[in-house]
Scaffold this active site. Structure first.
Site, PDB file in Angstrom:
ATOM      1  N   HIS B 208       0.815  -1.213   0.000  1.00  0.00           N
ATOM      2  CA  HIS B 208       0.000   0.000   0.000  1.00  0.00           C
ATOM      3  C   HIS B 208       0.849   1.263   0.000  1.00  0.00           C
ATOM      4  O   HIS B 208       0.329   2.355  -0.207  1.00  0.00           O
ATOM      5  CB  HIS B 208      -0.994  -0.043   1.171  1.00  0.00           C
ATOM      6  N   SER B 212       0.070  -1.219  -6.421  1.00  0.00           N
ATOM      7  CA  SER B 212       0.251  -2.356  -7.341  1.00  0.00           C
ATOM      8  C   SER B 212       0.965  -1.936  -8.611  1.00  0.00           C
ATOM      9  O   SER B 212       0.758  -0.819  -9.095  1.00  0.00           O
ATOM     10  CB  SER B 212      -1.121  -2.914  -7.730  1.00  0.00           C
ATOM     11  N   LYS B 235     -13.905  -8.208  -8.254  1.00  0.00           N
ATOM     12  CA  LYS B 235     -13.102  -9.003  -9.185  1.00  0.00           C
ATOM     13  C   LYS B 235     -12.373 -10.125  -8.442  1.00  0.00           C
ATOM     14  O   LYS B 235     -12.295 -11.263  -8.928  1.00  0.00           O
ATOM     15  CB  LYS B 235     -12.094  -8.103  -9.905  1.00  0.00           C
ATOM     16  N   ASP B 236     -11.873  -9.817  -7.253  1.00  0.00           N
ATOM     17  CA  ASP B 236     -11.209 -10.838  -6.440  1.00  0.00           C
ATOM     18  C   ASP B 236     -12.192 -11.918  -6.013  1.00  0.00           C
ATOM     19  O   ASP B 236     -11.858 -13.105  -5.998  1.00  0.00           O
ATOM     20  CB  ASP B 236     -10.573 -10.198  -5.205  1.00  0.00           C
ATOM     21  N   GLU B 279       6.983 -33.556  -1.353  1.00  0.00           N
ATOM     22  CA  GLU B 279       5.754 -33.090  -1.987  1.00  0.00           C
ATOM     23  C   GLU B 279       6.096 -32.377  -3.290  1.00  0.00           C
ATOM     24  O   GLU B 279       7.210 -31.883  -3.469  1.00  0.00           O
ATOM     25  CB  GLU B 279       5.027 -32.124  -1.047  1.00  0.00           C
TER      26      GLU B 279
END
Lengths: 213, 419
Positions: B208, B212, B235-236, B279
């Site tokens: 922040h 972005s 959107k998320d 894994e």
């Protein structure tokens, strides 16, 4: 970045293509109560004298829908809540076979190939030209040919044994994950709900983004 | 009435201004693609893991004589215990998948570049914490793979100079992986997620501050930024719907596809499995470890292979802004790197033979090469691209960046003269 997705999808497909050492006979296990009950009966006759199923209790068998009278006969004077322990002590097993027979509760999950492995293993016994009993699926095995497939010669008898093996494997598949059917049933509802939800979210998203010039 | 309550709170706590600053007024580039959803998804998976993990811990026993049975107790007798356990086990894979995509996006679009270096490095820290948490969690079912995986990996600390053996014993709490190891791994596996939550807060504070990045690689004008809420919240959430669909397919229909069969056999210190595999998310790094014939070298190479990402801001000094968008050679490099990761993953999965060993060694060289050659390749690429001509917006940005660097240098020199 879209190429990344394609590469990953291809990668997922290739995982299934990795070869096993011995080709296994594929088996379609049954999930119906009749076959599984039959498998339980065969297992009690052919396997349970040496092998335990410590994560299954007699009560679980009745709860699944196996005839209570049969279960009562199997458990004898053991309690309903006692697990399916073997009738063979570990010391006796060591003396007879040189190994403690493994617990079968998770057998189907504990081998590469799963149910097909156990099925192929049970049916892989045969006599070598010198008359020695062999099992190419697991050559080091100490287990005798419990189903008698090596000595079965005529086709009808072999089919009968194959059916028995499939019943036993179906039971073991149930025993390895008793909630499998419930999980899949719930899964369809969850997926259905999520698809509706995602579709609605898609429309809400378009509506909100539509406000932008 | 609600207005009065909020006013009462605002006089004592910056609630409204926080929501405004971080959500309703938080500027977000409007051109973000769906690749920017994965950070949010990682947060959701983290929450899923914490919640399912806390409920699993209520039924799990951290004791070598009970833990394997307690997993079966959860799977068979606890109400919806199977759902908790499969969600948690699948969640670990989902977490790594989401994080790998998140990292791949950062690499592709050059989001690690100035001014986002600290954002990238906090992310690197989170990756290390995630790996440690996953590794310790894998011991808890006390299956064969759990036991032997933990044995192999703790053994690697023998490579520590002078105190190697002591460090291994200190980590395990015993001469071999045993009860002491299990209980401490359980305690730490429960602790680490909360450290991760703290690190995520730091990651978000850094985000922040610098905001972005976006697919164009160019800082956008104010008019191209839109508030995070409601545009990106929805959107998320839409992306989350898709994620949950894929996740549920695995949880409900393919839960065992991600669990190694050998881990359904209780740990047996007397019997080594035919071949020990980690894994899937550790396979490429495991392949690098095995490719170096010497233990110390292998451990150093594996450690470096995870840490290489942190050097990206230093390695990638191209003046062309953004990532692969304006840089065709960088784009090719990126895809070759992904391909190399898949090759390493395959090598890590298969039992070692002379052939896979050789492939692994070549792939390891390619892995490090694709990082270490970036400074040279990007220099050549930059010259070629400038000669070929770049879009005006990119040239403008390059000039303004060059100007700030020049100004900084001048200021520095002036300060030096004054002193």
């Amino acid at each position: 970045m879209n190429a990344l997705v394609k590469v990953l999808v291809l990668c997922c497909f290739s995982i299934g293509a990795w070869a096993n050492e011995v080709p296994l006979e594929k088996v379609n296990v049954a999930t119906d109560a009749v076959t599984i009950s039959r498998g339980a009966e065969d297992l009690m006759n052919d396997c349970h004298s040496c092998h335990t199923l410590k994560y299954i209790r007699y009560r679980d068998l009745v709860a699944f829908g196996i005839d209570k009278q049969k279960v009562d006969a199997w458990r004898g004077d053991q309690a309903m809540d006692s697990p399916l322990l073997g009738q063979f002590s570990d010391a006796d097993a060591m003396q007879s076979f040189g190994i403690v027979p493994p617990d079968l509760s998770l057998m189907v999950k504990a081998r590469d190939g799963g149910s097909s492995y156990v099925y192929s293993y049970l049916l892989a016994y045969h006599n070598s030209p010198d008359g020695v009993l062999e099992n190419p699926v697991y050559p080091a095995t100490k287990m005798p040919d419990a189903l008698g497939i090596a000595s079965a010669t005529d086709a009808a008898q072999r089919t009968e044994i194959q059916g028995r093996a499939r019943d036993i494997v179906s039971f073991l598949t149930w025993a390895a994950d008793p909630h499998d059917a419930e999980r899949k049933r719930l899964g369809y509802y969850v997926l259905g709900y999520l698809i509706v939800l995602t579709t609605l979210l898609y429309f809400v998203k378009n509506q909100i983004w539509g406000r932008l010039k | 009435m609600p207005g009065r309550i909020i006013k009462w709170i605002d006089q004592r706590f910056p609630l409204t201004s926080f929501v405004k600053h971080e959500l309703t007024d938080y500027p977000t580039p409007r051109n973000l693609s769906y690749w920017w959803n994965f950070g949010f998804l990682a947060g959701v998976v983290l929450m899923l893991q914490v919640v399912t993990g806390i409920f699993l811990a209520m039924h799990y026993r951290a004791d070598i004589s009970l833990s394997f049975d307690s997993i079966q107790h959860i799977m068979r007798e606890v109400n919806y215990g199977w759902l908790l356990r499969y969600m948690h086990a699948t969640g670990a894979s989902a977490f790594f998948f989401v994080i790998f995509v998140h990292m791949a996006r950062t690499l592709y679009y050059g989001s690690y570049r100035a001014p986002r270096e600290l954002l990238w490095w906090t992310g690197q820290g989170l990756l290390l914490l995630l790996m440690a948490t996953a590794f310790m969690g894998y011991l808890l079912p006390w299956g064969q793979m759990s036991y032997w995986g933990a044995t192999v990996i703790t053994n690697l600390f023998q490579a520590t100079p002078f105190f190697g053996d002591q460090i291994v014993i200190w980590l395990r709490g015993d001469y071999t992986v045993g009860d002491a190891t299990l209980t401490r791994f359980f305690a730490l596996h429960y602790l680490f997620p909360f450290i991760i939550i703290g690190a995520v807060v730091i990651h978000l504070v850094a985000l922040h501050t610098v905001k972005s990045s976006n697919p164009s690689g160019i800082d956008l004008a104010a008019k191209d930024n839109i508030p995070f809420h409601p545009y990106f919240t929805i959107k998320d959430l839409y992306g989350l719907g898709w994620f949950l669909i894929v996740y549920s397919v695995f949880v409900f229909f393919l839960p065992d596809s991600l669990i190694e069969p050998a881990n359904n056999i209780p740990a047996n210190p007397m019997q080594t499995p035919n071949h020990i595999v980690p894994e899937w998310y550790f396979l490429p790094f495991y392949a690098i470890l095995r490719s170096v014939p010497n233990l110390v070298g292998g451990v150093v190479a594996m450690g470096l292979s995870v840490m290489m990402f942190a050097f990206m801001p230093f390695l990638d000094r191209s003046r062309i802004p953004g990532g692969a968008h304006y840089r065709p050679i960088f784009k090719i490099q990126f895809y070759l790197f992904l391909l190399d990761m898949l090759v390493l993953g395959y090598v890590g999965y298969t039992p070692p033979t002379n052939q896979t060993l050789l492939i692994g060694q070549i792939a390891t060289l390619c892995y490090f090469g694709s990082f270490l050659l970036i400074p040279f390749i990007s220099r050549i690429e930059e010259r070629w691209l400038v000669r070929r001509g770049l879009p005006p917006a990119v040239i403008a940005l390059m000039e303004s960046e060059a100007l700030t660097i020049e100004q900084r240098r001048l200021k520095h020199r002036r300060r030096g003269e004054q002193a």
